[in-house]
Scaffold this active site. Structure first.
Site, PDB file in Angstrom:
ATOM      1  N   ASP A 194      -1.437  16.137 -33.553  1.00 32.20           N
ATOM      2  CA  ASP A 194      -1.846  17.343 -32.942  1.00 32.20           C
ATOM      3  C   ASP A 194      -1.491  17.887 -31.709  1.00 32.20           C
ATOM      4  O   ASP A 194      -1.415  17.071 -30.600  1.00 32.20           O
ATOM      5  CB  ASP A 194      -3.407  17.577 -32.932  1.00 32.20           C
ATOM      6  CG  ASP A 194      -4.163  16.903 -34.384  1.00 32.20           C
ATOM      7  OD1 ASP A 194      -3.445  17.433 -35.301  1.00 32.20           O
ATOM      8  OD2 ASP A 194      -5.215  16.340 -34.360  1.00 32.20           O
ATOM      9  N   ASP A 201       2.737  11.819 -31.198  1.00 30.47           N
ATOM     10  CA  ASP A 201       1.239  12.243 -31.445  1.00 30.47           C
ATOM     11  C   ASP A 201       1.461  13.280 -32.619  1.00 30.47           C
ATOM     12  O   ASP A 201       2.513  14.002 -32.610  1.00 30.47           O
ATOM     13  CB  ASP A 201       0.981  12.820 -30.063  1.00 30.47           C
ATOM     14  CG  ASP A 201      -0.440  13.401 -30.473  1.00 30.47           C
ATOM     15  OD1 ASP A 201      -1.427  12.452 -30.861  1.00 30.47           O
ATOM     16  OD2 ASP A 201      -1.023  14.265 -29.713  1.00 30.47           O
TER      17      ASP A 201
END
Length: 176
Positions: free
Chosen positions: A10, A8
């Site tokens: 952020d 991922d």
């Protein structure tokens, strides 16, 4: 077949919701979390591919244009590359959070599409995220999952940051 680590963005690679930056809506908002470059370099040595899979609803909500998002990702990949950390591809969902699309995590389409494109064996690959939606997406796709944070019921492992997660992932993949 190849192996991969899906990251991922952020909260895994860069800061989000910190004193310095709320959301990454332009290149100057991108601040790498400590140890990320070194962790990705370590993973590069053991896996065929490192991918980023990220929900970016800010585009669908009108906070930034898709062209800005592409520039942010190019900047991220270029800055990591300067440190010897290679990201092979970035997949993103730019739809609004409640758009009902297939690509938005917890859906697994981004992961599955990258796996198909690059001939990746998902059962020998890993998803690393900092939300339940990341872990659910990884599980649906058939990867092992690592959660960055305090606790997650579905994750195969939990660590405070990517640096520690990378060490476990490498150790775990060597057991196979």
């Amino acid at each position: 077949m190849k192996t991969a680590v899906f990251l991922d963005r952020d909260g895994v690679i860069n800061e989000v919701l910190t004193n310095r930056v709320k959301f990454v809506n332009k290149k100057s908002d991108l601040y790498f979390l400590p140890g990320v470059q070194e962790a990705i370099k370590k993973l590069n040595a053991f896996f065929d591919y490192i991918f980023v899979v990220t929900n970016q609803g800010g585009v669908g909500l009108g906070f930034m244009k898709e062209a800005q998002l592409v520039k942010i990702h190019e900047h991220m990949v270029d800055e990591l590359k300067k440190e010897g950390a290679i990201i092979d591809d970035v997949a993103y969902c730019a739809h609004k959070p409640k758009a009902g699309c297939e690509c938005r995590k917890p859906g697994s389409k981004m992961i599955e599409d990258l796996a198909k494109k690059y001939d990746v064996d998902l059962s020998k690959s890993y998803m690393v995220g900092d939300t339940d939606t990341d872990i659910i997406a990884g599980k649906k796709a058939g990867t092992k999952c690592v959660y960055l944070g305090e606790s997650d019921q579905l994750a195969d492992a939990i660590f405070p940051d990517l640096a520690q997660a990378a060490d476990w992932i490498i150790e775990d993949c060597q057991k196979e």
